[in-house]
Write a protein that holds these residues in place. Structure first.
Motif, short mmCIF file in Angstrom:
data_model
loop_
_atom_site.label_atom_id
_atom_site.label_comp_id
_atom_site.label_asym_id
_atom_site.label_seq_id
_atom_site.Cartn_x
_atom_site.Cartn_y
_atom_site.Cartn_z
N ALA A 77 27.38 97.38 100.23
CA ALA A 77 27.50 97.24 98.77
C ALA A 77 28.84 96.60 98.41
CB ALA A 77 27.36 98.60 98.10
N THR B 264 25.37 101.68 92.78
CA THR B 264 25.06 100.39 93.40
C THR B 264 23.97 99.68 92.62
OG1 THR B 264 25.71 101.20 95.58
CG2 THR B 264 24.28 99.26 95.53
N SER B 265 22.97 100.42 92.19
CA SER B 265 21.89 99.80 91.42
C SER B 265 22.40 99.32 90.06
CB SER B 265 20.70 100.74 91.27
OG SER B 265 21.02 101.85 90.48
N GLY C 178 28.62 93.00 98.19
CA GLY C 178 27.75 92.44 97.16
C GLY C 178 26.30 92.34 97.55
N ASN C 179 25.94 92.81 98.72
CA ASN C 179 24.54 92.79 99.16
C ASN C 179 23.87 94.08 98.70
OD1 ASN C 179 22.11 92.47 100.44
ND2 ASN C 179 22.98 92.03 102.46
N TYR C 180 23.58 94.15 97.41
CA TYR C 180 23.11 95.39 96.79
C TYR C 180 21.72 95.82 97.26
CZ TYR C 180 27.07 94.29 93.80
OH TYR C 180 28.32 93.99 93.34
N GLU C 181 20.84 94.85 97.46
CA GLU C 181 19.48 95.19 97.90
C GLU C 181 19.51 95.95 99.23
OE1 GLU C 181 16.64 94.72 96.17
OE2 GLU C 181 17.86 93.89 94.57
N ALA D 196 22.06 97.44 100.59
CA ALA D 196 22.81 98.69 100.43
C ALA D 196 21.90 99.79 99.89
CB ALA D 196 23.99 98.48 99.49
N ILE D 197 21.09 99.46 98.90
CA ILE D 197 20.17 100.45 98.33
C ILE D 197 19.16 100.90 99.38
CG2 ILE D 197 18.31 100.76 96.65
CD1 ILE D 197 20.07 99.00 94.73
N ARG E 27 25.46 98.23 89.53
CA ARG E 27 26.23 97.02 89.86
C ARG E 27 25.28 95.85 90.10
NH1 ARG E 27 29.92 99.29 94.48
NH2 ARG E 27 30.09 97.09 95.03
N ARG E 28 24.15 96.13 90.76
CA ARG E 28 23.15 95.08 91.00
C ARG E 28 22.65 94.54 89.66
NH1 ARG E 28 17.49 96.77 93.58
NH2 ARG E 28 17.50 97.95 91.65
N SER F 249 25.16 92.39 87.83
CA SER F 249 25.38 91.08 88.45
C SER F 249 24.17 90.16 88.27
CB SER F 249 25.72 91.23 89.93
OG SER F 249 24.58 91.66 90.64
#
Length: 80
Positions: free
Chosen positions: A33, A65-66, A36-39, A41-42, A68-69, A72
């Protein structure tokens, strides 16, 4: 006088070994996360929570994290 019977609790104690396994997923989720790789990370948080659903810090981290996703320009918050 009626007798009240207690329903058995479906809660199960999470073994320490499983908590450590889940913690590896949570740590990976946090590091991913931060890039910036939120998918992904979740997904890591969800895999860890499947092992240790009691980890409230991980629930909060996944929610953050979601958010932040979403901020963005990614997918909105959702159940699935």
């Amino acid at each position: 006088m009626s007798q009240v019977s207690e329903a058995p609790s479906k809660y199960r104690e999470i073994p320490e070994e499983d908590r450590k396994k889940a913690e590896n997923f949570f740590a990976r989720g946090k590091s991913v996360a931060d890039t910036g790789n939120y998918e992904y990370a979740i997904e890591m948080y969800m895999q860890g929570l499947a092992i240790d659903p009691d980890a409230m810090d991980a629930h909060e981290a996944m929610r953050n994290t979601s958010l932040r996703r979403k901020a963005s320009g990614g997918k909105p918050l959702g159940m699935f």
